[in-house]
Design an enzyme around this catalytic site. Structure first.
Site, PDB file in Angstrom:
ATOM      1  N   HIS A 204       0.832  -1.210   0.000  1.00  0.00           N
ATOM      2  CA  HIS A 204       0.000   0.000   0.000  1.00  0.00           C
ATOM      3  C   HIS A 204       0.874   1.272   0.000  1.00  0.00           C
ATOM      4  O   HIS A 204       0.676   2.163  -0.827  1.00  0.00           O
ATOM      5  CB  HIS A 204      -0.905  -0.056   1.244  1.00  0.00           C
ATOM      6  N   GLU A 205       1.847   1.329   0.880  1.00  0.00           N
ATOM      7  CA  GLU A 205       2.691   2.531   0.951  1.00  0.00           C
ATOM      8  C   GLU A 205       3.497   2.729  -0.333  1.00  0.00           C
ATOM      9  O   GLU A 205       3.689   3.856  -0.793  1.00  0.00           O
ATOM     10  CB  GLU A 205       3.629   2.478   2.163  1.00  0.00           C
ATOM     11  N   HIS A 208       1.565   4.563  -2.895  1.00  0.00           N
ATOM     12  CA  HIS A 208       1.681   6.029  -2.813  1.00  0.00           C
ATOM     13  C   HIS A 208       3.019   6.485  -3.411  1.00  0.00           C
ATOM     14  O   HIS A 208       3.078   7.456  -4.155  1.00  0.00           O
ATOM     15  CB  HIS A 208       1.633   6.505  -1.358  1.00  0.00           C
TER      16      HIS A 208
HETATM   17 ZN   LIG Z   1      -2.219   5.174   2.455  1.00  0.00          ZN
END
Ligand SMILES: [Zn+2]
Ligand SMILES: *[C@@H]1O[C@H](CO)[C@@H](O)[C@H](O)[C@H]1NC(C)=O
Ligand SMILES: *[C@@H]1O[C@H](CO)[C@@H](O)[C@H](O)[C@H]1NC(C)=O
Ligand SMILES: *[C@@H]1O[C@H](CO)[C@@H](O)[C@H](O)[C@H]1NC(C)=O
Ligand SMILES: *[C@@H]1O[C@H](CO)[C@@H](O)[C@H](O)[C@H]1NC(C)=O
Length: 290
Positions: A204-205, A208
């Site tokens: 998830h990170e 980004h």
């Molecule tokens: Zn996030």
């Protein structure tokens, strides 16, 4: 009237602005997914205008790239609780990254592991903190296309309760040393964070870091997460809800998407639109040929 989470997002700012970024705090009992990567609606809009103007055309439809990953393990003592994660968990994490990014055409190569003894950094590296700046300034390696991961404890101060936070590709040019992902050490595969120990927090990170927003960015209105094939979502989803549909006419919420807030075991993939955006962001801002 939108929920308090939308309100928090409106107030939030990203790394480029001088204003500190607020982030979602943990529930008092146990951690639930809290990601410190937030960006205001206004900043999304201006970033998207810039991206549309600067965006580089694709190399070819099925282009692939392999990016280097430096793991920086911050520990307060040589125990698991003290952040001294075993090498095996890092290798397992790289495998999860490679499996989960396979459909995007991006793969990851572990370049090195650096172990850093500092109780202060282990406990207190929060977004925008002096600890964060000190750690990254001393240890970041590589160029715009190199992923640096810092595993820490996020135990005290403003970072308490977060599972991780990341910088966006478009911010590399103005703040190259801040670039990277800060990750709670106990989210690595096989470690102790209940529901968040399959390695999907880093997936998830890194989303980004590669230019993706949350699936609930912008709520039900406007361009949302700037990806066409992720249905809009009013707020983050937790756990693994069945039949969640928070935006009228938008279709079922993307609760299985890596960029939502559900449990690791609930998350299954990125969409084609997200893969396309990842490549375009990496080409444009991280100078990756893909
Ligand atoms: Zn996030
Ligand atoms: C890309 O891969 C898909 C699926 O394998 C294939 O159908 C398509 O022809 C490929 N495109 C190019 C330009 O090679
Ligand atoms: C190691 O560090 C952790 C986190 O600071 C702390 O909770 C634990 O008590 C320490 N253990 C030892 C043996 O010092
Ligand atoms: C995806 O997985 C296939 C099968 O293991 C492999 O051949 C391919 O290289 C992988 N692609 C990426 C980008 O990791
Ligand atoms: C890998 O990390 C070790 C320990 O921090 C360091 O001594 C070594 O020089 C690094 N190697 C590379 C290729 O960066």
């Amino acid at each position: 009237m939108h929920s308090s989470i939308c309100f928090a997002l409106l107030l939030a700012s990203s790394l480029v602005a001088a204003v500190p970024r607020p982030f979602i705090r943990d529930a008092p009992v146990g951690r639930r997914r809290g990601c410190g990567t937030h960006i205001t609606a206004a900043r999304v809009a201006s970033s998207e205008r810039r991206f549309q103007a600067q965006r580089l055309p694709p190399e070819s439809e099925n282009a692939t790239a392999t990016l280097d990953v430096y793991f920086n393990v911050v520990f307060s003592n040589e125990t698991i609780e003290g952040g001294y994660v075993p090498d095996q968990q890092i290798h397992d994490q790289i495998k999860v990254l490679n499996d989960d990014y396979n459909s995007t055409g991006i793969s990851w190569r572990l370049a090195n592991i650096t172990r850093i003894k500092s109780e202060d950094w282990f406990l207190r590296v929060a977004p925008e903190s002096t600890e964060e700046k000190g750690l990254k300034k001393s240890f970041r390696q590589g160029d715009a296309g190199t992923l640096n991961v810092y595993t820490v404890g996020l135990a005290e101060g403003d970072g308490q309760g977060l599972l991780g936070y990341a910088t966006f590709p478009m911010d590399f040019e103005s703040e190259p040393t801040s670039d990277g992902v800060v990750l709670l050490h106990s989210t690595l595969p096989g470690s102790s964070s209940d529901k968040y120990n399959l390695g999907r927090t880093l997936v998830h990170e890194v989303g980004h870091w590669a230019g993706l927003y949350h699936t609930f960015q912008g709520g039900c209105t406007g361009a949302g997460d700037e990806v066409d094939d992720t249905p809009p979502e009013e707020s983050p989803a937790y756990g693994c809800p069945q039949n969640r549909d928070t935006c009228p006419g938008g279709g079922p919420d993307p609760v299985h998407n890596f960029m939502d807030y559900t449990d690791d075991a609930c998350m299954t993939g990125f969409t084609k639109g997200q893969a396309k955006r990842i490549k375009a962001q990496l080409r444009t801002y991280r100078h990756v040929d893909v």
